[in-house]
Design a protein around this motif. Structure first.
Motif, PDB file in Angstrom:
ATOM      1  N   VAL A 261       0.879  -1.138  -0.096  1.00  0.00           N
ATOM      2  CA  VAL A 261      -0.016   0.137   0.004  1.00  0.00           C
ATOM      3  C   VAL A 261       1.012   1.472  -0.034  1.00  0.00           C
ATOM      4  N   LYS A 262       0.320   2.369  -0.171  1.00  0.00           N
ATOM      5  CA  LYS A 262       0.916   3.577  -0.245  1.00  0.00           C
ATOM      6  C   LYS A 262       0.113   4.718   0.049  1.00  0.00           C
ATOM      7  N   GLU A 263       0.366   5.918   0.406  1.00  0.00           N
ATOM      8  CA  GLU A 263      -0.389   7.101   0.683  1.00  0.00           C
ATOM      9  C   GLU A 263      -0.663   7.646  -0.739  1.00  0.00           C
ATOM     10  N   ASP A 264      -1.811   8.306  -0.528  1.00  0.00           N
ATOM     11  CA  ASP A 264      -2.005   8.862  -2.088  1.00  0.00           C
ATOM     12  C   ASP A 264      -1.823  10.469  -1.828  1.00  0.00           C
ATOM     13  N   ALA A 265      -2.532  11.421  -2.801  1.00  0.00           N
ATOM     14  CA  ALA A 265      -2.329  12.706  -2.448  1.00  0.00           C
ATOM     15  C   ALA A 265      -3.115  13.385  -1.303  1.00  0.00           C
ATOM     16  N   ASN A 266      -4.189  12.506  -0.893  1.00  0.00           N
ATOM     17  CA  ASN A 266      -5.017  13.032   0.224  1.00  0.00           C
ATOM     18  C   ASN A 266      -4.403  12.271   1.471  1.00  0.00           C
ATOM     19  N   GLN A 267      -3.229  11.616   1.500  1.00  0.00           N
ATOM     20  CA  GLN A 267      -2.624  11.076   2.646  1.00  0.00           C
ATOM     21  C   GLN A 267      -3.592   9.966   3.150  1.00  0.00           C
ATOM     22  N   GLN A 268      -3.943   9.095   2.164  1.00  0.00           N
ATOM     23  CA  GLN A 268      -4.769   8.002   2.612  1.00  0.00           C
ATOM     24  C   GLN A 268      -4.285   6.758   1.865  1.00  0.00           C
ATOM     25  N   LEU A 269      -4.285   5.624   2.543  1.00  0.00           N
ATOM     26  CA  LEU A 269      -3.450   4.252   2.057  1.00  0.00           C
ATOM     27  C   LEU A 269      -4.292   3.718   1.151  1.00  0.00           C
ATOM     28  N   GLN A 270      -3.636   3.525  -0.118  1.00  0.00           N
ATOM     29  CA  GLN A 270      -4.240   2.916  -1.010  1.00  0.00           C
ATOM     30  C   GLN A 270      -3.496   1.468  -1.464  1.00  0.00           C
ATOM     31  N   LEU A 271      -4.203   0.666  -2.183  1.00  0.00           N
ATOM     32  CA  LEU A 271      -3.485  -0.720  -2.634  1.00  0.00           C
ATOM     33  C   LEU A 271      -2.703  -0.307  -3.854  1.00  0.00           C
ATOM     34  N   THR A 272      -1.360  -0.864  -3.587  1.00  0.00           N
ATOM     35  CA  THR A 272      -0.633  -0.740  -5.015  1.00  0.00           C
ATOM     36  C   THR A 272       0.012  -2.013  -5.576  1.00  0.00           C
TER      37      THR A 272
END
Length: 527
Positions: A261-272
């Motif tokens: 996972v990684k933080e997106d531009a809104n500082q929310q974790l997203q599956l990568t």
């Protein structure tokens, strides 16, 4: 001042290895167990190690837990001058700080909690402070901040020099959620939780120190319980294995997989992305969880990841190859190589397999190695050129990672046994440290032959925890020549208790371990 502090955190995340510090479990964000800047240990002086000091603490136990391995940082500015300080966290919501030179306690802190789950708990969900803290930079030279999550789920910021609070505790995650070792990269604290403790879904958690934003991502698998917590790559991608659960990539149900996972531009974790062993669902049916933090290392132009589980194989994975979340999904089971079964020939869900933490390093000749401690006997199908002893209670296997004409493979180097519950590995300047936990790891009572002594009666009641406490033994630290497995030093029977879900720390000529009975041991190079 806030901008300067965050800049310091960003710099610290990329430069922590420049100092001889052990600021996070596994030595670095990638959880390699490689103490790159160790300058004291060598293959000659490690033979002179002796017990320098031990301290008995008054922290209360919860189930099989007491204290966790220390973080260590030198050149801390204190009221009595610069010191190297070791900080031990306790499941009783306590922190203790010691002068590593003498073992003298510098400060002690007990967190006043907004949550009281009572004295109960269970073996898997004991309650209390369960993470190993992480240390980041403070407001200036010689000043450092320790971050930990107390039982009530709040993130604490503590001054390493004196134990005073540096900020108002912030809500990070639900209370009683059982977080594992914390990680800190670019001003963001990361962890994962497991066993659904406190009714909390098993998830990745992140907390941005600048914005105070918290985020969670639930991968749909079982508990995320690698001992050293999540591993983080140089690009900020966060990896952790999920425990028991079905693997259905079409619905993003990612049980028995290593999830990214990684933080997106809104500082929310997203599956990568993710990696799932080809036999993931079979592993689930046999309760052979991915229960070990993966290790990340870049080598010969490849972004590598090494993982393992209770099944007791190693997987060598290209992190770039498993990136992405759209079909085709078969790429998520691609491996550069996989070992034969190293241990656990009986396919046990307890008292066998890999449960602790690996170490990986590149030696001065440029060769990549990985060390995997394990529980129980070694498999008959696994062999090394150098085999020292016969593992019955446990051992350690060391392998090379080699590449020839674009083909990657594991090559066994050496193995050692018998280690009573091979647990964690740390590499320092040519020395491989491995600890045996000495605990009873049977989750159900094993069969006993007619001519064998019966197991000891339960301590505190006829239950799993009580049986295991009654039948545990003592921990041991071993120091090996990492090239050939020669035993250079062992603590022998000097440690009189055992530990569970804990480990050791080795840095700056000292090796530390703490035990169930509340004792912190420091072994070091004889002066």
């Amino acid at each position: 001042m806030r901008k300067l502090s965050l800049l310091g955190i960003i710099i610290f995340g990329s430069m922590a290895g420049w100092a001889a510090d052990y600021v996070t479990d596994g030595s670095d964000p990638a959880r390699t167990g490689w103490v790159k800047d160790e300058k004291v240990f060598n293959k000659t002086n490690v033979k002179t190690m002796k017990l320098l000091w031990k301290v008995k603490l008054d922290g209360a136990t919860r189930q099989m837990h007491n204290m966790f391995p220390p973080t260590v940082i030198e050149k801390v500015t204190t009221s009595s001058g610069p010191k190297e300080i070791a900080i031990v966290s306790g499941i009783s919501d306590d922190l203790w700080a010691f002068d590593t030179a003498t073992g003298k306690q510098i400060w002690h802190k007990h967190f006043e909690s907004t949550y009281d789950g009572g004295p109960g708990g269970s073996t898997l969900c004991p309650g209390g402070q369960t993470d190993v803290p992480v240390i980041g930079p403070g407001s200036g030279p010689g000043k450092y901040t320790l971050y930990t999550v107390s039982w009530d789920g709040r993130l604490r910021e503590v001054n390493v020099a004196d134990g005073e609070d540096l900020a108002v505790p912030q809500k990070f995650m639900p209370a009683n959620a059982k977080p594992w070792s914390l990680n800190l990269v670019n001003g963001v604290i990361y962890t994962s939780n497991s066993q659904g403790c406190g009714g909390t879904a098993n998830a990745f958690f992140a907390f941005d120190l600048a914005t105070k934003k918290a985020s969670a991502f639930v991968p749909g698998g079982g508990g995320m319980w690698g001992r050293r917590g999540v591993a983080i790559g140089p690009d900020g991608t966060v990896y952790m294995g999920t425990g028991d659960g079905t693997y259905y990539p079409e619905t993003k149900t990612l049980g028995d997989a290593i999830v990214a996972v990684k933080e997106d531009a809104n500082q929310q974790l997203q599956l990568t992305g993710w990696f799932a062993p080809p036999n993931a669902n079979w592993m689930h049916t046999r309760d052979l969880d991915i229960n070990v933090s993966p290790v990340l290392i870049d080598y010969k132009g490849k972004h590598l990841m090494i993982g393992t589980s209770k099944e007791c194989r190693l997987w060598l994975v290209d992190r770039d190859a498993i990136a992405g979340t759209e079909p085709p999904f078969d790429k998520h089971s691609e491996m550069l190589d996989r070992t034969p079964l190293i241990c656990n020939p009986a396919v046990r869900y307890d008292a066998a397999g890999v449960w602790g933490a690996m170490a990986t390093w590149i030696d001065p000749a440029g060769q990549l190695y990985v060390a995997v401690p394990f529980l129980g006997p070694m498999s008959d199908v696994y062999h090394s050129p150098i085999e020292i002893g016969k593992p019955e209670l446990g051992g350690v296997a060391v392998l090379k990672v080699e590449e020839n004409a674009g083909k990657w493979h594991f090559t066994p180097a050496w193995s050692y046994g018998d280690i009573d519950q091979g647990d964690e590995a740390i590499y320092s300047n040519g020395i491989l440290f491995v600890n045996g936990a000495g605990e009873d790891t049977y989750q159900s009572n094993p069969d006993v032959a007619w001519n064998e002594a019966p197991r000891k009666p339960a301590v505190g009641g006829n239950n799993q925890t009580g049986n295991r406490i009654g039948n545990s033994r003592h921990a041991t630290i071993y120091a090996f020549d990492s090239a050939n497995g020669k035993l250079l030093w062992s603590s022998g029977d000097q440690i009189t208790s055992w530990n569970h879900g804990s480990g050791m720390t080795a840095i700056n000529g000292k090796a530390y371990i703490d035990t169930f009975d509340g004792t912190v041991y420091c072994f070091g190079i004889a002066k």
